[in-house]
Design a protein around this motif. Structure first.
Motif, PDB file in Angstrom:
ATOM      1  N   PRO A   1       0.814  -1.077   0.122  1.00  0.00           N
ATOM      2  CA  PRO A   1       0.053   0.042   0.026  1.00  0.00           C
ATOM      3  C   PRO A   1       0.848   1.213   0.014  1.00  0.00           C
ATOM      4  O   PRO A   1       2.051   1.125   0.560  1.00  0.00           O
ATOM      5  N   ILE A   2       0.521   2.232  -0.512  1.00  0.00           N
ATOM      6  CA  ILE A   2       1.241   3.654  -0.245  1.00  0.00           C
ATOM      7  C   ILE A   2       0.748   4.325   1.116  1.00  0.00           C
ATOM      8  O   ILE A   2      -0.276   4.250   1.315  1.00  0.00           O
ATOM      9  N   TYR A   3       1.687   4.523   1.926  1.00  0.00           N
ATOM     10  CA  TYR A   3       1.120   4.796   3.197  1.00  0.00           C
ATOM     11  C   TYR A   3       1.065   6.350   3.266  1.00  0.00           C
ATOM     12  O   TYR A   3       1.538   6.994   2.718  1.00  0.00           O
ATOM     13  N   TYR A   4       0.193   6.608   4.301  1.00  0.00           N
ATOM     14  CA  TYR A   4      -0.064   7.890   4.775  1.00  0.00           C
ATOM     15  C   TYR A   4       0.808   8.644   5.426  1.00  0.00           C
ATOM     16  O   TYR A   4       1.326   8.060   6.589  1.00  0.00           O
ATOM     17  N   PRO A   5       1.367   9.776   4.863  1.00  0.00           N
ATOM     18  CA  PRO A   5       2.509  10.283   5.656  1.00  0.00           C
ATOM     19  C   PRO A   5       1.998  11.377   6.843  1.00  0.00           C
ATOM     20  O   PRO A   5       2.334  12.570   6.776  1.00  0.00           O
TER      21      PRO A   5
ATOM     22  N   THR B   1       6.571   0.948  -3.695  1.00  0.00           N
ATOM     23  CA  THR B   1       6.178   1.314  -2.681  1.00  0.00           C
ATOM     24  C   THR B   1       5.857   2.760  -2.720  1.00  0.00           C
ATOM     25  O   THR B   1       6.521   3.330  -3.576  1.00  0.00           O
ATOM     26  N   GLY B   2       5.657   3.408  -1.483  1.00  0.00           N
ATOM     27  CA  GLY B   2       5.303   4.835  -1.619  1.00  0.00           C
ATOM     28  C   GLY B   2       4.508   5.567  -0.663  1.00  0.00           C
ATOM     29  O   GLY B   2       4.204   5.005   0.516  1.00  0.00           O
ATOM     30  N   THR B   3       4.392   6.715  -0.862  1.00  0.00           N
ATOM     31  CA  THR B   3       3.481   7.551  -0.218  1.00  0.00           C
ATOM     32  C   THR B   3       2.082   8.181  -0.600  1.00  0.00           C
ATOM     33  O   THR B   3       2.171   8.659  -1.780  1.00  0.00           O
ATOM     34  N   ASP B   4       1.017   8.125   0.141  1.00  0.00           N
ATOM     35  CA  ASP B   4      -0.337   8.555  -0.396  1.00  0.00           C
ATOM     36  C   ASP B   4      -0.201  10.114   0.363  1.00  0.00           C
ATOM     37  O   ASP B   4      -0.836   9.977   1.567  1.00  0.00           O
ATOM     38  N   GLU B   5      -0.353  10.918  -0.504  1.00  0.00           N
ATOM     39  CA  GLU B   5      -0.129  12.325   0.259  1.00  0.00           C
ATOM     40  C   GLU B   5      -1.445  13.239   0.180  1.00  0.00           C
ATOM     41  O   GLU B   5      -0.987  14.490   0.733  1.00  0.00           O
ATOM     42  N   HIS B   6      -2.544  12.885  -0.464  1.00  0.00           N
ATOM     43  CA  HIS B   6      -3.221  14.110  -0.438  1.00  0.00           C
ATOM     44  C   HIS B   6      -4.554  13.654   0.481  1.00  0.00           C
ATOM     45  O   HIS B   6      -4.618  12.736   1.007  1.00  0.00           O
ATOM     46  N   GLY B   7      -5.533  14.613   0.344  1.00  0.00           N
ATOM     47  CA  GLY B   7      -6.579  14.354   1.176  1.00  0.00           C
ATOM     48  C   GLY B   7      -6.717  15.153   2.378  1.00  0.00           C
ATOM     49  O   GLY B   7      -5.727  15.653   2.935  1.00  0.00           O
ATOM     50  N   LEU B   8      -7.664  15.175   2.858  1.00  0.00           N
ATOM     51  CA  LEU B   8      -8.262  16.041   4.285  1.00  0.00           C
ATOM     52  C   LEU B   8      -7.118  15.331   5.367  1.00  0.00           C
ATOM     53  O   LEU B   8      -6.939  16.367   6.131  1.00  0.00           O
ATOM     54  N   LYS B   9      -7.073  14.196   5.517  1.00  0.00           N
ATOM     55  CA  LYS B   9      -6.516  13.512   6.572  1.00  0.00           C
ATOM     56  C   LYS B   9      -5.062  14.153   6.600  1.00  0.00           C
ATOM     57  O   LYS B   9      -4.661  14.633   7.733  1.00  0.00           O
TER      58      LYS B   9
ATOM     59  N   LEU C   1      -9.281   7.245  -5.039  1.00  0.00           N
ATOM     60  CA  LEU C   1      -9.261   7.236  -6.640  1.00  0.00           C
ATOM     61  C   LEU C   1      -7.853   7.583  -6.878  1.00  0.00           C
ATOM     62  O   LEU C   1      -6.999   6.994  -7.900  1.00  0.00           O
ATOM     63  N   ASP C   2      -7.503   8.627  -6.492  1.00  0.00           N
ATOM     64  CA  ASP C   2      -6.220   9.074  -6.710  1.00  0.00           C
ATOM     65  C   ASP C   2      -5.040   8.115  -6.228  1.00  0.00           C
ATOM     66  O   ASP C   2      -4.172   7.847  -7.152  1.00  0.00           O
ATOM     67  N   ALA C   3      -4.867   7.675  -5.051  1.00  0.00           N
ATOM     68  CA  ALA C   3      -4.091   6.695  -4.532  1.00  0.00           C
ATOM     69  C   ALA C   3      -3.925   5.366  -5.232  1.00  0.00           C
ATOM     70  O   ALA C   3      -2.743   4.943  -5.565  1.00  0.00           O
TER      71      ALA C   3
ATOM     72  N   LEU D   1      15.032  -2.942   1.940  1.00  0.00           N
ATOM     73  CA  LEU D   1      13.753  -3.250   0.702  1.00  0.00           C
ATOM     74  C   LEU D   1      14.709  -3.164  -0.742  1.00  0.00           C
ATOM     75  O   LEU D   1      15.436  -2.335  -0.788  1.00  0.00           O
ATOM     76  N   THR D   2      14.016  -3.936  -1.346  1.00  0.00           N
ATOM     77  CA  THR D   2      14.663  -3.882  -2.861  1.00  0.00           C
ATOM     78  C   THR D   2      13.671  -3.102  -3.801  1.00  0.00           C
ATOM     79  O   THR D   2      13.760  -3.588  -4.996  1.00  0.00           O
ATOM     80  N   ASN D   3      12.847  -2.330  -3.216  1.00  0.00           N
ATOM     81  CA  ASN D   3      11.861  -1.941  -4.066  1.00  0.00           C
ATOM     82  C   ASN D   3      12.708  -1.045  -5.208  1.00  0.00           C
ATOM     83  O   ASN D   3      13.629  -0.343  -5.146  1.00  0.00           O
ATOM     84  N   THR D   4      11.850  -1.155  -6.460  1.00  0.00           N
ATOM     85  CA  THR D   4      12.439  -0.676  -7.753  1.00  0.00           C
ATOM     86  C   THR D   4      12.008   0.752  -7.671  1.00  0.00           C
ATOM     87  O   THR D   4      12.976   1.573  -8.389  1.00  0.00           O
ATOM     88  N   ASP D   5      11.018   1.208  -7.225  1.00  0.00           N
ATOM     89  CA  ASP D   5      10.479   2.752  -7.315  1.00  0.00           C
ATOM     90  C   ASP D   5       9.957   3.121  -5.842  1.00  0.00           C
ATOM     91  O   ASP D   5       9.489   2.317  -5.114  1.00  0.00           O
ATOM     92  N   PHE D   6       9.836   4.211  -5.511  1.00  0.00           N
ATOM     93  CA  PHE D   6       9.433   4.909  -4.390  1.00  0.00           C
ATOM     94  C   PHE D   6       8.212   5.949  -4.860  1.00  0.00           C
ATOM     95  O   PHE D   6       8.743   7.046  -5.554  1.00  0.00           O
ATOM     96  N   ILE D   7       7.060   5.685  -5.064  1.00  0.00           N
ATOM     97  CA  ILE D   7       6.158   6.722  -5.806  1.00  0.00           C
ATOM     98  C   ILE D   7       5.560   7.600  -4.675  1.00  0.00           C
ATOM     99  O   ILE D   7       5.031   7.354  -3.494  1.00  0.00           O
ATOM    100  N   ARG D   8       5.404   8.952  -4.951  1.00  0.00           N
ATOM    101  CA  ARG D   8       4.739   9.939  -4.219  1.00  0.00           C
ATOM    102  C   ARG D   8       3.492  10.589  -4.947  1.00  0.00           C
ATOM    103  O   ARG D   8       3.759  10.870  -6.180  1.00  0.00           O
ATOM    104  N   THR D   9       2.362  10.450  -4.289  1.00  0.00           N
ATOM    105  CA  THR D   9       1.169  10.989  -5.189  1.00  0.00           C
ATOM    106  C   THR D   9       1.173  12.579  -5.545  1.00  0.00           C
ATOM    107  O   THR D   9       0.475  12.986  -6.194  1.00  0.00           O
ATOM    108  N   THR D  10       2.154  13.284  -4.889  1.00  0.00           N
ATOM    109  CA  THR D  10       2.269  14.503  -5.262  1.00  0.00           C
ATOM    110  C   THR D  10       3.266  14.961  -6.254  1.00  0.00           C
ATOM    111  O   THR D  10       3.166  15.906  -6.727  1.00  0.00           O
ATOM    112  N   GLU D  11       3.778  13.508  -6.860  1.00  0.00           N
ATOM    113  CA  GLU D  11       4.524  13.899  -7.983  1.00  0.00           C
ATOM    114  C   GLU D  11       3.769  14.186  -9.418  1.00  0.00           C
ATOM    115  O   GLU D  11       2.705  13.544  -9.605  1.00  0.00           O
ATOM    116  N   GLU D  12       4.430  14.673 -10.137  1.00  0.00           N
ATOM    117  CA  GLU D  12       3.827  15.352 -11.612  1.00  0.00           C
ATOM    118  C   GLU D  12       3.467  14.063 -12.147  1.00  0.00           C
ATOM    119  O   GLU D  12       2.467  13.869 -12.994  1.00  0.00           O
TER     120      GLU D  12
END
Ligand code: MSP
Length: 513
Positions: free
Chosen positions: A10-14, A47-55, A230-232, A87-98
Motif C-alpha cells: 500500500p502507499i502509506y499515509y505520511p 512502494t510509496g506514500t499517499d499524500e493527498h486528502g483531508l487527513k 481514486l487518486d491513491a 527493501l529492494t523496491n524498484t521505485d518509491f512513488i509519491r502521489t504529489t509527483e507530477e
C-alpha cells in the motif's frame, strides 16, 4: 513463460511516522520480491506514500506547516525506512509527483468518456481517518458521537456537491470476475466478505470533494479535488507510466502480480479499484492479498491508543534480520498476530543462533581443521547423503508454489525443519570419528556444506544481510544466488578455500521471569 513479477505495498499515509504495521507489509513484499528475483524473474517492486486528502491536510495544519513541506518531511521517513528495512523496491512513488498527477487526470477523463461519471450531491457519513464514506448501517453511536463500526474511527456528516462514479453499474461484472478468477482475492475468508458486500448491492461512489483543496483537481472543474482513494489507487499504474500503455514498463509489468495490503483496505482494492479499471478498459490485477494486523497488546496499533511499536527501536536493539525473520515466521500470514519481544528473542535464540548459526559455525570450523580449510574434493556420496541432498530438489516446486500462493509460513517451516534435519545429519554421521576414512569424512563435510549453501539461498529472501554474510564461507555473493541451483548437489567448487566467519547471531540473554 511470463517471467515478470510486479508486487506492490500500500502507499502509506505520511500523517505520522511509520510503525510496525507499515514495516510488516513492506517486509513481506520484499521477501516475495527477493524470492522471485532469485528465481529468475524480472521484478518490479513498488512502494510509496499517499499524500493527498483531508487527513493529510489536517495533520499538516496541526503542525502549523505548509502541507507539501509536511509531506516532504514525513514521506522522507518512509523512504528512509525502506532503506533501513533493506527493501529492494524498484521505485518509491509519491502521489504529489507530477508523473502521478498526470496519470490520475488521464484515468478520470477515461472514466468520464466511458460515461461512468456524473455530478450530483453527497449527503452522508465520512471518516477522515479512513478517508472513507460510510452508509447509515455502517456507523454506530459512541460517547455521543458517531463512529464507523468497522474501524471505530469518528465519522462526520457531509453535504456537498460531488462527482459520482457509477459503481452500481459494475456490480454484476465484478461478481462475474470474482467467479472466473477465484484466486483474485486472498485469503479465502476475506474473499467471502467482499463478495457478500458486492452482492448486497453497490451504491454509486462519491469521487470528488469540494470543501478543501489538498488534492488533484478534477479536470475542467477546479472547484473539486479527486477523491483521495481514486487518486491513491492509480499509483499502481502511474508508476508504470500510465497512460503510456504501449510503453515498455506498462507492457512488461501490468497487470500486477500481487497487490499486498492490510485487510482494512480490502474494499478499496477488491471492489473500487477493479471497477475503475473495468470502466477504463484496463486489465485487472492478478491478485489482491489482504493480510492481517500486527497487534500490540491485542489491539491494532494506533497513535490514539498509544500502543505503537516502533520498528526502528526494535531494529536498533536486535538488528534487522531478526525482526524480518520473526515477522515472517511468527505472524500467521493472513491473520492478525500479536507480537512480543519475548517471542522475538526466542526466535533469535532457537532458530537463528542455535539452529542456523550453529550449523554454519560447526561445519566451517570442522572443515577448516580437518579439510585443510578447503571444500573437500575427494568425495563419494552414500545413500544417506543423497537422501538428504535430494530432498531439496524434490521440494523446489512446492516451495515455488508456497510463494505464489503466499503460503509464507509453510515456506519458512520447511527451512526450520531442514535445519533440524541438517544438524541431526551432521551429529549422526559423526565425522569426527571418521578421521581414518578421509573420503567418508570429506563426503560428510561436503554434504553438510552443500546443505548450508542450499538453506542459505532459501533464507536469503528472509534474512538477506545475514545470508550474504554466511555465503562468505564459500566466497559466494549475491549474484551467485539462484533458486534453481538448490537442486544441484555439487554446486560448490571443490578445492576452493573456506573462510571463517564471525558469529551470525548472538544469543540473547533472557531474564528469568
Ligand atoms: N494510504 C492508504 C493506502 C493506499 S493504497 C493505494 C492507507 N495507508 S495507511 O498508512 O493507513 O496504511 C497502510 C497499510 O498499513 C494498510 O495496508 C494497513 O492495513 C497497514 N497497517 C496499518 N496498521 C497496521 C497494523 N497494525 N498491522 C498491519 N498492518 C497495518 O491505508
Amino acid at each position: 513463460m511470463d517471467k515478470n513479477f510486479y508486487i506492490t505495498t500500500p502507499i502509506y499515509y505520511p500523517s505520522a511516522s511509520p510503525h510496525m504495521g507499515h514495516a510488516y507489509s513492506s517486509i513481506i513484499a520484499d521477501f516475495l520480491a527477493r524470492f522471485k528475483k532469485i528465481d529468475g524473474y524480472s521484478v518490479y517492486f513498488l512502494t510509496g506514500t499517499d499524500e493527498h486528502g483531508l487527513k493529510i491536510q489536517r495533520a499538516a495544519e496541526k503542525k502549523n506547516m505548509d502541507t507539501l513541506e509536511f509531506c516532504n518531511q514525513i514521506s522522507k521517513t518512509f523512504k528512509d525506512l525502506s532503506k533501513t528495512l533493506n527493501l529492494t523496491n524498484t521505485d518509491f512513488i509519491r502521489t504529489t509527483e507530477e508523473r502521478h498527477k498526470k496519470s490520475v487526470k488521464h484515468l478520470w477523463t477515461e472514466l468520464e468518456k466511458s460515461g461512468d461519471i456524473y455530478l450530483s450531491k453527497y449527503s452522508g457519513w465520512y471518516s477522515v481517518s479512513d478517508e472513507a464514506f460510510y452508509n447509515e448501517d455502517e456507523v454506530e453511536d459512541f460517547e455521543g458521537k458517531k463512529i464507523a463500526s468497522s474501524s471505530k474511527s469518528f465519522v462526520e456528516w457531509l453535504d456537498e456537491e460531488s462527482y459520482f462514479f457509477k459503481l452500481s453499474k459494475w456490480e454484476k461484472p465484478l461478481l462475474d470476475f470474482y467467479n472466473k478468477n477465484p484466486n483474485f482475492i486472498c485469503p479465502e475468508s476475506r474473499k467471502n466478505e467482499v463478495i457478500s458486500f458486492v452482492k448486497n448491492g453497490l451504491k454509486d461512489l462519491s469521487i470528488s470533494r469540494k470543501s478543501f483543496s489538498w488534492g488533484i483537481k478534477v479536470p475542467n472543474n477546479n472547484h473539486h479535488v479527486i477523491y483521495v482513494w481514486l487518486d491513491a489507487l492509480t499509483n499502481y499504474i502511474s508508476a508504470l507510466n500510465y497512460p503510456n500503455i504501449e510503453g515498455d514498463l506498462f507492457k512488461k509489468f501490468w497487470p500486477a502480480s500481487v497487490h499486498l495490503i492490510g485487510k482494512d483496505i480490502l474494499r478499496f482494492h477488491a471492489v473500487y479499484w477493479p471497477a475503475f479499471l473495468l470502466a477504463a478498459k484496463i486489465e485487472l490485477p492478478k491478485r489482491v492479498y489482504g493480510h492481517g494486523w500486527i497487534l500490540s497488546g491485542d489491539q491494532k496499533m494506533s497513535k490514539s491508543k498509544g500502543n505503537i511499536l516502533d520498528p526502528l527501536q526494535i531494529i536498533e536493539k536486535y538488528g534487522l534480520d531478526p525482526l524480518r525473520y520473526y515477522l515472517i515466521k511468527e505472524v500467521s500470514f493472513g491473520n492478525d498476530g500479536n507480537i512480543s519481544q519475548d517471542r522475538l528473542e526466542d526466535c533469535v535464540n532457537s532458530d537463528l543462533a542455535n539452529n542456523y548459526g550453529n550449523l554454519c559455525q560447526r561445519v566451517t570450523a570442522f572443515a577448516i581443521k580437518n579439510c585443510n580449510s578447503k571444500i573437500p574434493d575427494n568425495i563419494k556420496f552414500e545413500k544417506e547423503d543423497l537422501n538428504i541432498l535430494s530432498k531439496y530438489n524434490n521440494n523446489l516446486d512446492k516451495l515455488r508454489s508456497n510463494i505464489d500462493n503466499q503460503n509464507i509460513n509453510s515456506y519458512i517451516e520447511y527451512i526450520v525443519n531442514s535445519l533440524f534435519e541438517a544438524n541431526k545429519y551432521f551429529n549422526d554421521q559423526e565425522p569426527w570419528k571418521k578421521k581414518d576414512n578421509v573420503i567418508r569424512l570429506n563426503t560428510i563435510v561436503f554434504t553438510t556444506l552443500e546443505i548450508v549453501r542450499k538453506i542459505t539461498f532459501l533464507l536469503y529472501p528472509i534474512i538477506p544481510e545475514s545470508s550474504l554474510k554466511a555465503l562468505k564461507i564459500f566466497n559466494l555473493s549475491e549474484e551467485d544466488i539462484d533458486f534453481s541451483s538448490i537442486s544441484n548437489n555439487e554446486f560448490l567448487n571443490k578445492g576452493n578455500n573456506i573462510n571463517k566467519i564471525s558469529i551470525l547471531f548472538e544469543k540473547i540473554e533472557k531474564k528469568d521471569d
